[in-house]
Design a protein around this motif. Sequence first.
Motif, PDB file in Angstrom:
ATOM      1  N   ILE A   1       1.140  -1.214   0.349  1.00  0.00           N
ATOM      2  CA  ILE A   1      -0.087   0.088  -0.282  1.00  0.00           C
ATOM      3  C   ILE A   1       0.896   1.347   0.265  1.00  0.00           C
ATOM      4  N   TYR A   2       1.763   1.458   0.658  1.00  0.00           N
ATOM      5  CA  TYR A   2       3.422   2.591   0.775  1.00  0.00           C
ATOM      6  C   TYR A   2       3.629   2.707  -0.667  1.00  0.00           C
ATOM      7  N   LEU A   3       4.115   1.633  -1.599  1.00  0.00           N
ATOM      8  CA  LEU A   3       4.720   1.912  -2.502  1.00  0.00           C
ATOM      9  C   LEU A   3       4.116   2.165  -3.924  1.00  0.00           C
ATOM     10  N   ALA A   4       2.161   1.690  -3.899  1.00  0.00           N
ATOM     11  CA  ALA A   4       1.019   1.971  -4.218  1.00  0.00           C
ATOM     12  C   ALA A   4       0.545   3.011  -4.053  1.00  0.00           C
ATOM     13  N   ILE A   5       0.340   3.642  -3.158  1.00  0.00           N
ATOM     14  CA  ILE A   5       0.364   5.116  -2.923  1.00  0.00           C
ATOM     15  C   ILE A   5       0.685   6.668  -3.360  1.00  0.00           C
ATOM     16  N   LEU A   6       2.555   5.722  -3.426  1.00  0.00           N
ATOM     17  CA  LEU A   6       3.544   7.003  -3.470  1.00  0.00           C
ATOM     18  C   LEU A   6       3.695   6.345  -5.225  1.00  0.00           C
ATOM     19  N   ALA A   7       3.170   5.823  -5.602  1.00  0.00           N
ATOM     20  CA  ALA A   7       3.898   5.682  -7.010  1.00  0.00           C
ATOM     21  C   ALA A   7       1.977   6.730  -7.665  1.00  0.00           C
ATOM     22  N   GLY A   8       1.309   6.360  -7.260  1.00  0.00           N
ATOM     23  CA  GLY A   8      -0.033   7.317  -7.179  1.00  0.00           C
ATOM     24  C   GLY A   8       0.429   8.638  -7.350  1.00  0.00           C
ATOM     25  N   ALA A   9       0.522   9.177  -5.924  1.00  0.00           N
ATOM     26  CA  ALA A   9       1.432  10.660  -6.232  1.00  0.00           C
ATOM     27  C   ALA A   9       2.344  10.995  -6.832  1.00  0.00           C
ATOM     28  N   LEU A  10       3.393  10.881  -7.208  1.00  0.00           N
ATOM     29  CA  LEU A  10       4.062  11.008  -7.939  1.00  0.00           C
ATOM     30  C   LEU A  10       3.738  11.153  -9.299  1.00  0.00           C
ATOM     31  N   GLN A  11       2.787  10.344  -9.424  1.00  0.00           N
ATOM     32  CA  GLN A  11       2.384  10.449 -11.135  1.00  0.00           C
ATOM     33  C   GLN A  11       1.543  11.222 -11.282  1.00  0.00           C
ATOM     34  N   TYR A  12       0.350  11.780 -10.742  1.00  0.00           N
ATOM     35  CA  TYR A  12       0.402  12.999 -10.467  1.00  0.00           C
ATOM     36  C   TYR A  12       0.476  14.107 -10.186  1.00  0.00           C
ATOM     37  N   PHE A  13       1.739  14.398  -9.814  1.00  0.00           N
ATOM     38  CA  PHE A  13       2.455  15.708  -9.699  1.00  0.00           C
ATOM     39  C   PHE A  13       3.598  15.463 -11.126  1.00  0.00           C
ATOM     40  N   GLN A  14       3.994  14.457 -12.023  1.00  0.00           N
ATOM     41  CA  GLN A  14       4.007  14.060 -13.144  1.00  0.00           C
ATOM     42  C   GLN A  14       3.860  14.379 -14.073  1.00  0.00           C
ATOM     43  N   THR A  15       2.145  13.938 -14.292  1.00  0.00           N
ATOM     44  CA  THR A  15       1.499  14.640 -14.855  1.00  0.00           C
ATOM     45  C   THR A  15       0.879  16.518 -14.935  1.00  0.00           C
ATOM     46  N   LYS A  16       0.363  16.976 -13.259  1.00  0.00           N
ATOM     47  CA  LYS A  16      -0.258  17.917 -13.177  1.00  0.00           C
ATOM     48  C   LYS A  16       0.847  18.847 -14.125  1.00  0.00           C
ATOM     49  N   GLN A  17       2.673  18.870 -13.482  1.00  0.00           N
ATOM     50  CA  GLN A  17       3.917  19.583 -14.378  1.00  0.00           C
ATOM     51  C   GLN A  17       3.856  20.141 -16.180  1.00  0.00           C
ATOM     52  N   LEU A  18       2.757  19.380 -16.623  1.00  0.00           N
ATOM     53  CA  LEU A  18       2.812  18.929 -17.909  1.00  0.00           C
ATOM     54  C   LEU A  18       1.397  20.103 -18.465  1.00  0.00           C
ATOM     55  N   LEU A  19       1.010  20.230 -16.758  1.00  0.00           N
ATOM     56  CA  LEU A  19      -0.587  21.300 -17.336  1.00  0.00           C
ATOM     57  C   LEU A  19      -0.439  22.538 -17.691  1.00  0.00           C
ATOM     58  N   PRO A  20      -0.766  23.447 -18.858  1.00  0.00           N
ATOM     59  CA  PRO A  20      -0.670  25.083 -19.256  1.00  0.00           C
ATOM     60  C   PRO A  20      -1.102  25.650 -17.936  1.00  0.00           C
ATOM     61  N   LYS A  21      -0.472  26.539 -18.019  1.00  0.00           N
ATOM     62  CA  LYS A  21      -0.967  27.766 -16.350  1.00  0.00           C
ATOM     63  C   LYS A  21      -2.058  28.264 -17.239  1.00  0.00           C
ATOM     64  N   GLY A  22      -3.421  29.212 -16.780  1.00  0.00           N
ATOM     65  CA  GLY A  22      -3.645  30.315 -16.902  1.00  0.00           C
ATOM     66  C   GLY A  22      -5.283  29.617 -17.189  1.00  0.00           C
ATOM     67  N   PRO A  23      -5.989  30.372 -17.873  1.00  0.00           N
ATOM     68  CA  PRO A  23      -6.805  29.306 -18.918  1.00  0.00           C
ATOM     69  C   PRO A  23      -7.169  28.059 -19.344  1.00  0.00           C
ATOM     70  N   ARG A  24      -7.937  27.879 -19.178  1.00  0.00           N
ATOM     71  CA  ARG A  24      -7.726  25.662 -19.557  1.00  0.00           C
ATOM     72  C   ARG A  24      -9.137  26.012 -21.444  1.00  0.00           C
ATOM     73  N   ASP A  25      -8.348  25.449 -22.307  1.00  0.00           N
ATOM     74  CA  ASP A  25      -9.283  25.104 -23.043  1.00  0.00           C
ATOM     75  C   ASP A  25     -10.035  23.557 -23.178  1.00  0.00           C
ATOM     76  N   ALA A  26     -11.090  22.957 -23.841  1.00  0.00           N
ATOM     77  CA  ALA A  26     -11.053  21.411 -23.550  1.00  0.00           C
ATOM     78  C   ALA A  26     -10.293  20.788 -23.466  1.00  0.00           C
ATOM     79  N   GLN A  27      -9.391  20.547 -24.177  1.00  0.00           N
ATOM     80  CA  GLN A  27      -7.997  19.884 -23.849  1.00  0.00           C
ATOM     81  C   GLN A  27      -7.755  19.144 -22.963  1.00  0.00           C
ATOM     82  N   ALA A  28      -6.766  21.302 -22.641  1.00  0.00           N
ATOM     83  CA  ALA A  28      -6.105  20.986 -21.159  1.00  0.00           C
ATOM     84  C   ALA A  28      -7.045  20.657 -20.212  1.00  0.00           C
ATOM     85  N   GLN A  29      -7.901  21.084 -20.247  1.00  0.00           N
ATOM     86  CA  GLN A  29      -9.905  20.113 -19.187  1.00  0.00           C
ATOM     87  C   GLN A  29      -9.109  18.613 -19.337  1.00  0.00           C
TER      88      GLN A  29
END
Length: 267
Positions: free
Chosen positions: A160-188
């Motif tokens: 459970i420890y590694l599973a949660i840590l893997a999910g958390a890091l993947q969340y930050f990895q994906t969020k890092q690529l999200l555009p800043k400011g207003p989001r269009d349909a693709q960004a949403q």
Amino acid sequence: MFNTLLVQPLFNLLVLIYAEVPGHSLGIAVIIFTLLVRVALWPLVARQLHSQKAMQKLNPEIAKVRANAAGDKQKESAMLMELYKERGINPFASLVPVLIQLPIFLALFAVLRDIIKVGELAKLTYASIKGFASIQSIISGGATINTQFLGFINLARPSIYLAILAGALQYFQTKQLLPKGPRDAQAQAMASMSIIFPGLTVLIGLTLPSALALYWVVTSAVAIFQQSLLLKQDVDEMEAGIVESTGTEAPAPAVVTGPQPKRAKRK
């Protein structure tokens, strides 16, 4: 052919690392193995990220094109292709690295799933690597693979420890690529995926051997570092392009030299 060209070479690389690591720790072997894979995939990852950022910078202009097309899909497609041509961008460039990496990731999944199985170890390991005493001992039944990690995690079982840590890091990895400011349909849609995929990672990590979750933890941590470097490089290149196109740099603070005028004394 898939096993021969991808699964077996990667499997033997991990087995070789395991045989050479002091203490024969599967956890340390998986970490080293993951780092080597990420370094090998660096050029593909860099190309994919640069393509994604280039497309994100075009989002405001793409929105204008769609507004001007007023629902005429044929006109919209023609205008978008013209825009891509003017900017020198291939809209499908980011898909090529993904398609290349997909079979590699599937092979890695099979490798990390089968490394803890003695039968698969005997079947997939090359003869030259079977010559290592530690590997011979496992195949013959005289020893078992050391799956203990950090003293309390068994990599042959879900964690459970590694599973949660893997999910958390993947969340930050994906969020890092999200555009800043207003989001269009693709960004949403990307924002939604940044929650869905980590959630799936946690669920999968809770049902499969945690050697896979450890791989996800390390690969996501390295990806966050790589993305930070590459995204900073994009910003630096953009600023350098502005300077080159204008031929000017930001004005430096004025330095006053020579005698200063005296202020009139108040009576």
